[in-house]
Design a protein around this motif. Structure first.
Motif, PDB file in Angstrom:
ATOM      1  N   GLU A   1      -9.805  -0.505   3.383  1.00 52.86           N
ATOM      2  CA  GLU A   1      -9.537   0.467   2.311  1.00 52.86           C
ATOM      3  C   GLU A   1      -8.199   0.075   1.678  1.00 52.86           C
ATOM      4  O   GLU A   1      -7.158   0.194   2.302  1.00 52.86           O
ATOM      5  CB  GLU A   1      -9.441   1.891   2.876  1.00 52.86           C
ATOM      6  N   GLN A   2      -8.223  -0.377   0.479  1.00 54.73           N
ATOM      7  CA  GLN A   2      -7.008  -0.880  -0.166  1.00 54.73           C
ATOM      8  C   GLN A   2      -6.293   0.197  -0.973  1.00 54.73           C
ATOM      9  O   GLN A   2      -5.749  -0.069  -2.040  1.00 54.73           O
ATOM     10  CB  GLN A   2      -7.338  -2.094  -1.035  1.00 54.73           C
ATOM     11  N   VAL A   3      -6.259   1.406  -0.455  1.00 51.53           N
ATOM     12  CA  VAL A   3      -5.573   2.511  -1.119  1.00 51.53           C
ATOM     13  C   VAL A   3      -4.129   2.517  -0.629  1.00 51.53           C
ATOM     14  O   VAL A   3      -3.881   2.681   0.561  1.00 51.53           O
ATOM     15  CB  VAL A   3      -6.256   3.857  -0.808  1.00 51.53           C
TER      16      VAL A   3
ATOM     17  N   TRP B   1       0.124   3.609   7.871  1.00 52.03           N
ATOM     18  CA  TRP B   1      -1.014   3.639   6.954  1.00 52.03           C
ATOM     19  C   TRP B   1      -1.406   2.227   6.546  1.00 52.03           C
ATOM     20  O   TRP B   1      -2.586   1.909   6.440  1.00 52.03           O
ATOM     21  CB  TRP B   1      -0.713   4.486   5.722  1.00 52.03           C
ATOM     22  N   GLU B   2      -0.427   1.372   6.324  1.00 46.55           N
ATOM     23  CA  GLU B   2      -0.720  -0.004   5.929  1.00 46.55           C
ATOM     24  C   GLU B   2      -1.563  -0.698   6.998  1.00 46.55           C
ATOM     25  O   GLU B   2      -2.440  -1.493   6.676  1.00 46.55           O
ATOM     26  CB  GLU B   2       0.574  -0.785   5.670  1.00 46.55           C
ATOM     27  N   ARG B   3      -1.335  -0.382   8.265  1.00 41.68           N
ATOM     28  CA  ARG B   3      -2.129  -0.962   9.354  1.00 41.68           C
ATOM     29  C   ARG B   3      -3.478  -0.254   9.500  1.00 41.68           C
ATOM     30  O   ARG B   3      -4.494  -0.874   9.736  1.00 41.68           O
ATOM     31  CB  ARG B   3      -1.363  -0.886  10.671  1.00 41.68           C
ATOM     32  N   LEU B   4      -3.480   1.061   9.369  1.00 40.03           N
ATOM     33  CA  LEU B   4      -4.659   1.873   9.609  1.00 40.03           C
ATOM     34  C   LEU B   4      -5.729   1.712   8.546  1.00 40.03           C
ATOM     35  O   LEU B   4      -6.924   1.725   8.865  1.00 40.03           O
ATOM     36  CB  LEU B   4      -4.247   3.353   9.690  1.00 40.03           C
ATOM     37  N   ARG B   5      -5.340   1.540   7.310  1.00 38.22           N
ATOM     38  CA  ARG B   5      -6.303   1.576   6.198  1.00 38.22           C
ATOM     39  C   ARG B   5      -7.335   0.465   6.244  1.00 38.22           C
ATOM     40  O   ARG B   5      -8.392   0.585   5.640  1.00 38.22           O
ATOM     41  CB  ARG B   5      -5.589   1.584   4.864  1.00 38.22           C
TER      42      ARG B   5
ATOM     43  N   ALA C   1      -7.804  11.068  -7.456  1.00 37.03           N
ATOM     44  CA  ALA C   1      -9.178  11.526  -7.582  1.00 37.03           C
ATOM     45  C   ALA C   1     -10.160  10.374  -7.366  1.00 37.03           C
ATOM     46  O   ALA C   1     -11.303  10.612  -6.997  1.00 37.03           O
ATOM     47  CB  ALA C   1      -9.385  12.154  -8.950  1.00 37.03           C
ATOM     48  N   ALA C   2      -9.736   9.147  -7.574  1.00 33.53           N
ATOM     49  CA  ALA C   2     -10.622   7.997  -7.488  1.00 33.53           C
ATOM     50  C   ALA C   2     -10.822   7.495  -6.064  1.00 33.53           C
ATOM     51  O   ALA C   2     -11.654   6.641  -5.845  1.00 33.53           O
ATOM     52  CB  ALA C   2     -10.078   6.866  -8.362  1.00 33.53           C
ATOM     53  N   ILE C   3     -10.088   7.999  -5.102  1.00 37.88           N
ATOM     54  CA  ILE C   3     -10.253   7.500  -3.740  1.00 37.88           C
ATOM     55  C   ILE C   3     -11.558   8.024  -3.146  1.00 37.88           C
ATOM     56  O   ILE C   3     -12.039   9.096  -3.505  1.00 37.88           O
ATOM     57  CB  ILE C   3      -9.050   7.855  -2.840  1.00 37.88           C
TER      58      ILE C   3
END
Length: 91
Positions: A70-72, A63-67, A26-28
């Motif tokens: 954004e440190q989610v 996702w690790e590359r795309l984010r 919910a916090a993202i």
């Protein structure tokens, strides 16, 4: 009383209100959730009929590359990506 808003793309049937996993999801930010949903849709279009379990690890690395900034982590956003991935071919 108006109906309660339910975010069906990211809700997990196993999560309970107050669950730390629910709280972190919910916090993202809206931007991050939108990025995850777009990523899930793109993954389905790119990978076609492959099974989720077969591509999950590959998508996690992506996702690790795309984010970017954004440190989610993947563990928080995975349900959003999977929900969008499954939605593309839903009838």
């Amino acid at each position: 009383m108006p109906p309660r808003y339910v975010d069906w793309l990211s809700s997990s049937p196993d999560s309970e209100p107050g669950d730390p996993a629910s709280a972190s999801a919910a916090a993202i930010s809206h931007h991050t959730r939108e990025l995850a949903i777009t990523y899930g849709i793109g993954a389905r279009l790119h990978h076609g009929e492959r099974h989720w379990d077969d591509i999950r690890d590959e998508l996690a690395r992506g996702w690790e590359r795309l984010r970017g900034t954004e440190q989610v982590p993947w563990t928080v956003i995975e349900d959003d990506v999977e929900g969008a991935w499954r939605l593309v071919l839903a009838d």
